[in-house]
Design an enzyme around this catalytic site. Structure first.
Site, PDB file in Angstrom:
ATOM      1  N   CYS A   7       0.595  -1.675  -0.350  1.00 27.91           N
ATOM      2  CA  CYS A   7       0.058  -0.032  -0.017  1.00 27.91           C
ATOM      3  C   CYS A   7       1.175   1.356   0.305  1.00 27.91           C
ATOM      4  O   CYS A   7       1.459   1.750  -0.815  1.00 27.91           O
ATOM      5  CB  CYS A   7      -0.895   0.009   0.761  1.00 27.91           C
ATOM      6  N   HIS A  63      -2.999  -5.230   2.230  1.00 25.62           N
ATOM      7  CA  HIS A  63      -2.420  -5.501   3.162  1.00 25.62           C
ATOM      8  C   HIS A  63      -2.517  -6.845   3.540  1.00 25.62           C
ATOM      9  O   HIS A  63      -3.010  -7.186   4.003  1.00 25.62           O
ATOM     10  CB  HIS A  63      -3.437  -3.891   4.026  1.00 25.62           C
ATOM     11  N   GLU A 115      -0.568  -8.486   5.256  1.00 28.99           N
ATOM     12  CA  GLU A 115      -0.483  -8.361   6.624  1.00 28.99           C
ATOM     13  C   GLU A 115      -0.919  -8.020   7.490  1.00 28.99           C
ATOM     14  O   GLU A 115      -0.883  -8.723   9.253  1.00 28.99           O
ATOM     15  CB  GLU A 115       1.124  -7.355   7.263  1.00 28.99           C
TER      16      GLU A 115
HETATM   17  N1  GLN Z   1      -3.662   6.593   1.216  1.00 31.53           N
HETATM   18  C1  GLN Z   1      -2.222   6.409   2.102  1.00 31.53           C
HETATM   19  C2  GLN Z   1      -1.297   6.691   1.290  1.00 31.53           C
HETATM   20  O1  GLN Z   1      -1.476   7.908  -0.047  1.00 31.53           O
HETATM   21  C3  GLN Z   1      -1.585   4.892   1.706  1.00 31.53           C
HETATM   22  C4  GLN Z   1      -2.949   4.142   2.737  1.00 31.53           C
HETATM   23  C5  GLN Z   1      -2.363   2.899   2.959  1.00 31.53           C
HETATM   24  O2  GLN Z   1      -1.076   2.197   3.055  1.00 31.53           O
HETATM   25  N2  GLN Z   1      -3.592   1.869   3.664  1.00 31.53           N
HETATM   26  O3  GLN Z   1       0.544   7.295   1.568  1.00 31.53           O
END
Ligand code: GLN
Length: 199
Positions: free
Chosen positions: A78, A178, A180
């Site tokens: 992410c 994710h 994790e």
């Molecule tokens: N929206 C976050 C970003 O732009 C990422 C979100 C996440 O890691 N769950 O960094």
């Protein structure tokens, strides 16, 4: 095997716990000196602008880039995926090592978070032949997607409409979602067993 988890912000604890459960040494990383004897690095979910700001402040950008460029396995989930990317369409400090164009918060506010079963054929490669074709239950939280990939980047998973949500470029692995936050350890095992090897 000693795996570092970038622990500046975000959900690093969950990665540490899964990796420990898989029997590897998992250490939280906050300083450049701690990167030296790592076999691999995980960059968790969180807020990519915060990662960038803190990593720059603590002198971590260059040494992490060097790890990526010298072939050490590095996985971003992410915000970690955003941090690895070459291009996110706006200025913010990035590692800029993975040849992907990423769109942040791509699924918009209405659907900030959702869960989706994904087909990830690569996961069949992880040891433990008991789970060949089971889909991977992916959790997306204000997630980015990958708009385009360069040559040398392999797409590992897409949504049904073709949106790219996981990719690999040699030793670099990126997931919009994710792993994790689930009990399914296949992505972590894939990272430990396959990424960084040529297979
Ligand atoms: N929206 C976050 C970003 O732009 C990422 C979100 C996440 O890691 N769950 O960094």
């Amino acid at each position: 095997m000693k795996i570092g988890i970038l622990a500046l912000q975000g959900d690093f604890i969950e990665h540490v716990q899964i990796l420990k459960s898989l029997g590897v040494e998992a250490v939280e990383i906050r300083k450049p000196a701690q990167l030296k004897d790592l076999d691999a690095l995980v960059i968790p979910g969180g807020e990519s602008t915060t990662f960038g700001k803190l990593a720059a402040e603590f002198g971590l950008l260059e040494p992490i880039r060097e790890m990526c460029e010298t072939g050490k396995p590095v996985w971003g989930t992410c915000a970690g995926m955003i941090f690895l990317a070459k291009d996110v369409g706006r200025p913010q400090p990035l590692l800029g090592v993975m040849d992907v164009r990423v769109k942040r918060n791509a699924f918009g506010r209405q659907t900030e978070s959702f869960e989706q079963d994904l087909d990830v054929p690569e996961l069949a490669k992880v040891e433990n032949g008991s789970e060949p074709d089971r889909p991977f239950h992916a959790i997306f939280i204000r997630a980015p997607w990958i708009e385009s990939v360069g040559r040398g980047v392999k797409v590992l998973a897409t949504l049904e409409d073709g949106t790219i949500v996981a990719a690999r470029q040699g030793n670099l692995l990126a997931t919009s979602f994710h792993p994790e936050l689930t009990k399914d350890t296949r992505f972590h095992r894939y990272f430990l067993e396959r990424v960084g090897k040529t297979a």
